[in-house]
Design a protein around this motif. Structure first.
Motif, PDB file in Angstrom:
ATOM      1  N   LEU A  23     -14.005 -24.488  54.053  1.00  0.00           N
ATOM      2  CA  LEU A  23     -14.835 -25.481  53.369  1.00  0.00           C
ATOM      3  C   LEU A  23     -14.764 -25.421  51.851  1.00  0.00           C
ATOM      4  CD1 LEU A  23     -18.061 -25.413  55.593  1.00  0.00           C
ATOM      5  CD2 LEU A  23     -16.067 -26.928  55.745  1.00  0.00           C
ATOM      6  N   LYS A  24     -14.174 -24.347  51.332  1.00  0.00           N
ATOM      7  CA  LYS A  24     -14.123 -24.163  49.883  1.00  0.00           C
ATOM      8  C   LYS A  24     -13.501 -25.354  49.173  1.00  0.00           C
ATOM      9  CE  LYS A  24     -12.693 -20.659  46.517  1.00  0.00           C
ATOM     10  NZ  LYS A  24     -12.001 -19.362  46.351  1.00  0.00           N
ATOM     11  N   GLU A  25     -12.411 -25.896  49.712  1.00  0.00           N
ATOM     12  CA  GLU A  25     -11.712 -27.006  49.066  1.00  0.00           C
ATOM     13  C   GLU A  25     -12.499 -28.311  49.126  1.00  0.00           C
ATOM     14  OE1 GLU A  25      -8.520 -28.862  51.932  1.00  0.00           O
ATOM     15  OE2 GLU A  25      -8.414 -26.667  52.086  1.00  0.00           O
ATOM     16  N   HIS A  26     -13.545 -28.323  49.954  1.00  0.00           N
ATOM     17  CA  HIS A  26     -14.385 -29.516  50.064  1.00  0.00           C
ATOM     18  C   HIS A  26     -15.638 -29.420  49.192  1.00  0.00           C
ATOM     19  CE1 HIS A  26     -11.991 -31.101  53.364  1.00  0.00           C
ATOM     20  NE2 HIS A  26     -12.020 -29.909  53.915  1.00  0.00           N
ATOM     21  N   GLY A  27     -15.755 -28.362  48.413  1.00  0.00           N
ATOM     22  CA  GLY A  27     -16.904 -28.188  47.546  1.00  0.00           C
ATOM     23  C   GLY A  27     -18.111 -27.592  48.238  1.00  0.00           C
ATOM     24  N   VAL A  28     -17.931 -27.120  49.467  1.00  0.00           N
ATOM     25  CA  VAL A  28     -19.029 -26.534  50.240  1.00  0.00           C
ATOM     26  C   VAL A  28     -18.874 -25.019  50.254  1.00  0.00           C
ATOM     27  CG1 VAL A  28     -20.181 -26.446  52.485  1.00  0.00           C
ATOM     28  CG2 VAL A  28     -19.160 -28.591  51.681  1.00  0.00           C
ATOM     29  N   ARG A  29     -19.944 -24.325  49.907  1.00  0.00           N
ATOM     30  CA  ARG A  29     -19.908 -22.870  49.825  1.00  0.00           C
ATOM     31  C   ARG A  29     -20.481 -22.243  51.100  1.00  0.00           C
ATOM     32  NH1 ARG A  29     -21.538 -25.204  45.344  1.00  0.00           N
ATOM     33  NH2 ARG A  29     -23.707 -25.044  45.960  1.00  0.00           N
ATOM     34  N   VAL A  30     -19.905 -21.133  51.505  1.00  0.00           N
ATOM     35  CA  VAL A  30     -20.399 -20.389  52.664  1.00  0.00           C
ATOM     36  C   VAL A  30     -20.508 -18.925  52.275  1.00  0.00           C
ATOM     37  CG1 VAL A  30     -20.017 -19.720  55.068  1.00  0.00           C
ATOM     38  CG2 VAL A  30     -19.303 -21.993  54.275  1.00  0.00           C
ATOM     39  N   SER A  31     -21.694 -18.359  52.491  1.00  0.00           N
ATOM     40  CA  SER A  31     -21.928 -16.945  52.184  1.00  0.00           C
ATOM     41  C   SER A  31     -22.529 -16.259  53.402  1.00  0.00           C
ATOM     42  CB  SER A  31     -22.895 -16.801  50.998  1.00  0.00           C
ATOM     43  OG  SER A  31     -22.410 -17.465  49.853  1.00  0.00           O
ATOM     44  N   VAL A  32     -22.224 -14.994  53.555  1.00  0.00           N
ATOM     45  CA  VAL A  32     -22.834 -14.204  54.618  1.00  0.00           C
ATOM     46  C   VAL A  32     -23.528 -13.016  53.977  1.00  0.00           C
ATOM     47  CG1 VAL A  32     -20.696 -12.896  55.069  1.00  0.00           C
ATOM     48  CG2 VAL A  32     -22.472 -13.034  56.839  1.00  0.00           C
ATOM     49  N   ILE A  33     -24.770 -12.775  54.407  1.00  0.00           N
ATOM     50  CA  ILE A  33     -25.588 -11.699  53.851  1.00  0.00           C
ATOM     51  C   ILE A  33     -25.634 -10.554  54.846  1.00  0.00           C
ATOM     52  CG2 ILE A  33     -27.821 -11.110  52.841  1.00  0.00           C
ATOM     53  CD1 ILE A  33     -26.437 -13.408  51.391  1.00  0.00           C
ATOM     54  N   LEU A  34     -25.359  -9.348  54.376  1.00  0.00           N
ATOM     55  CA  LEU A  34     -25.384  -8.160  55.225  1.00  0.00           C
ATOM     56  C   LEU A  34     -26.489  -7.216  54.765  1.00  0.00           C
ATOM     57  CD1 LEU A  34     -22.483  -9.262  55.815  1.00  0.00           C
ATOM     58  CD2 LEU A  34     -21.779  -6.880  56.108  1.00  0.00           C
ATOM     59  N   PRO A  35     -27.685  -7.330  55.317  1.00  0.00           N
ATOM     60  CA  PRO A  35     -28.740  -6.372  54.977  1.00  0.00           C
ATOM     61  C   PRO A  35     -28.549  -5.078  55.760  1.00  0.00           C
ATOM     62  CG  PRO A  35     -29.622  -8.458  55.848  1.00  0.00           C
ATOM     63  CD  PRO A  35     -28.179  -8.386  56.200  1.00  0.00           C
ATOM     64  N   GLY A  36     -29.101  -4.003  55.205  1.00  0.00           N
ATOM     65  CA  GLY A  36     -29.196  -2.767  55.967  1.00  0.00           C
ATOM     66  C   GLY A  36     -30.372  -2.893  56.926  1.00  0.00           C
ATOM     67  N   ILE A  37     -31.079  -1.824  57.154  1.00  0.00           N
ATOM     68  CA  ILE A  37     -32.262  -1.870  58.013  1.00  0.00           C
ATOM     69  C   ILE A  37     -33.413  -2.464  57.202  1.00  0.00           C
ATOM     70  CG2 ILE A  37     -33.939  -0.492  59.307  1.00  0.00           C
ATOM     71  CD1 ILE A  37     -31.714   1.500  59.873  1.00  0.00           C
ATOM     72  N   VAL A  38     -33.947  -3.581  57.680  1.00  0.00           N
ATOM     73  CA  VAL A  38     -35.004  -4.285  56.950  1.00  0.00           C
ATOM     74  C   VAL A  38     -36.359  -3.922  57.546  1.00  0.00           C
ATOM     75  CG1 VAL A  38     -35.812  -6.519  56.133  1.00  0.00           C
ATOM     76  CG2 VAL A  38     -33.366  -6.164  56.575  1.00  0.00           C
ATOM     77  N   THR A  44     -24.000  -7.669  50.277  1.00  0.00           N
ATOM     78  CA  THR A  44     -24.707  -6.596  50.969  1.00  0.00           C
ATOM     79  C   THR A  44     -26.042  -6.340  50.287  1.00  0.00           C
ATOM     80  OG1 THR A  44     -23.654  -4.855  49.636  1.00  0.00           O
ATOM     81  CG2 THR A  44     -22.566  -5.472  51.696  1.00  0.00           C
ATOM     82  N   VAL A  45     -27.031  -5.967  51.088  1.00  0.00           N
ATOM     83  CA  VAL A  45     -28.364  -5.650  50.570  1.00  0.00           C
ATOM     84  C   VAL A  45     -28.813  -4.333  51.187  1.00  0.00           C
ATOM     85  CG1 VAL A  45     -30.703  -6.498  50.195  1.00  0.00           C
ATOM     86  CG2 VAL A  45     -28.849  -8.144  50.566  1.00  0.00           C
ATOM     87  N   PRO A  46     -28.951  -3.252  50.399  1.00  0.00           N
ATOM     88  CA  PRO A  46     -28.735  -3.195  48.952  1.00  0.00           C
ATOM     89  C   PRO A  46     -27.249  -3.242  48.597  1.00  0.00           C
ATOM     90  CG  PRO A  46     -29.178  -1.010  49.790  1.00  0.00           C
ATOM     91  CD  PRO A  46     -29.370  -1.945  50.948  1.00  0.00           C
ATOM     92  N   ARG A  47     -26.944  -3.466  47.329  1.00  0.00           N
ATOM     93  CA  ARG A  47     -25.556  -3.609  46.889  1.00  0.00           C
ATOM     94  C   ARG A  47     -24.733  -2.368  47.189  1.00  0.00           C
ATOM     95  NH1 ARG A  47     -25.156  -5.620  40.811  1.00  0.00           N
ATOM     96  NH2 ARG A  47     -22.957  -5.386  41.368  1.00  0.00           N
ATOM     97  N   ARG A  48     -25.370  -1.190  47.138  1.00  0.00           N
ATOM     98  CA  ARG A  48     -24.631   0.054  47.364  1.00  0.00           C
ATOM     99  C   ARG A  48     -24.050   0.145  48.766  1.00  0.00           C
ATOM    100  NH1 ARG A  48     -29.942   1.459  46.605  1.00  0.00           N
ATOM    101  NH2 ARG A  48     -31.135   2.026  48.464  1.00  0.00           N
ATOM    102  N   LEU A  49     -24.551  -0.677  49.681  1.00  0.00           N
ATOM    103  CA  LEU A  49     -24.020  -0.659  51.038  1.00  0.00           C
ATOM    104  C   LEU A  49     -22.542  -1.012  51.067  1.00  0.00           C
ATOM    105  CD1 LEU A  49     -26.500  -2.205  53.636  1.00  0.00           C
ATOM    106  CD2 LEU A  49     -25.597   0.116  53.530  1.00  0.00           C
TER     107      LEU A  49
END
Length: 288
Positions: A181-196, A237-242
């Protein structure tokens, strides 16, 4: 309110929809997005709670927030949710696919019906939402999909086999969709939390010293999501150090990985959790 250096709200004028928004990470994300100036829609299968949460978040007269019923496993329900969001708040800018469940226990003991339910919510819910958002975003040449995965999407945790399967899939799916989707101007992100620190992961059996390395509050995840909006970073990643911890662990020989997993409590976190705490969560999943 979260602002830029010139004092403007960072999400001013944006419409953000969040699944699983009645509690936990979803609620915290809704609150963070409202503070950053966005109009927010939260969807949840718990109809009473999502209405209550929206009312609480909307106590500030400047907050534009609505709560709507949503079953992410039902394509018609998801489509209706997004239609209602756009009718009430305007064109959608960001979809946060957050809804998920995490029952624990050995795979050999897992009810096949629960296996299907985990996959339906954690994976199919993300796919349904991403497809519906893509159909809206691509013609407009703008928009962002944010999928919530987990540290369990990068390695295996005993007691979470099906959950790990779904989160690995979400990471791979999101990475591929980002490139498509990047070339279409659409952004995709994935968030990886640790233990919340939410009901979903409560009762984990980990050494006291290991918790601070990978344990975060839902507000930490919410703040990372707000920061990820309008950026093109595909994985956060959350926290970044992960991120460094994950990369380092993957470079170790297999036997060394096993030693580290045992030392950090990863092998017992959800095979030997606090049974009373986990049962509270499991009873809610069963609707008891």
């Amino acid at each position: 309110m979260t602002t830029t250096t010139d004092g403007a709200a960072v999400l001013a004028g944006m419409v953000v929809a969040i699944t699983g928004g009645a509690r936990g990470i979803g609620r915290a994300t809704a609150e963070a997005c409202l503070k950053a100036g966005a109009a927010v829609a939260i969807g949840d299968i718990d109809v009473e709670l999502v209405a209550k949460t929206a009312a609480e978040l909307g106590a500030d007269p400047e907050a534009r927030v609505i709560g709507l019923p949503l079953n992410v496993t039902d394509k018609a329900s998801f489509a209706g949710f997004l239609d209602a969001v756009e009718q009430e708040l305007g064109p959608l800018d960001v979809l946060v696919n957050n809804a998920g469940i995490m029952p624990t226990g050995l795979f050999a003991d897992e009810d096949p019906a629960m296996t299907e339910r985990i996959i339906d919510i954690n994976l199919w819910g993300v796919i349904h939402g991403s497809r519906l958002a893509t159909e809206r975003f691509v013609p407009r040449g703008t928009g962002q999909i944010i999928n919530i995965a987990s540290l369990a999407g990068t390695q295996g945790f005993p007691g979470l086999a099906t959950y790990c399967a779904t989160k690995h899939a979400v990471v791979g799916f999101s990475s591929a969709l980002h490139l498509e989707l990047k070339e279409h101007g659409v952004r995709v992100s994935v968030i990886l939390p640790g233990i919340v620190r939410t009901e979903l992961s409560a009762g984990a059996n980990m050494p006291g010293w290991a918790g601070p390395l990978s344990t975060v509050d839902p507000e930490d995840v919410a703040n990372a999501i707000v920061k990820a909006i309008s950026t093109d970073k595909p994985l956060v990643t959350v926290p970044r150090r992960l991120a460094a911890i994950i990369k380092s662990a993957q470079l170790l020989p297999y036997r060394a990985q096993l030693v580290v997993a045992k030392f950090t409590g990863a092998t017992t976190a959800y095979t030997q959790p606090d049974p009373e705490v986990r049962e509270i969560y499991h009873r809610r999943l069963r609707g008891e």
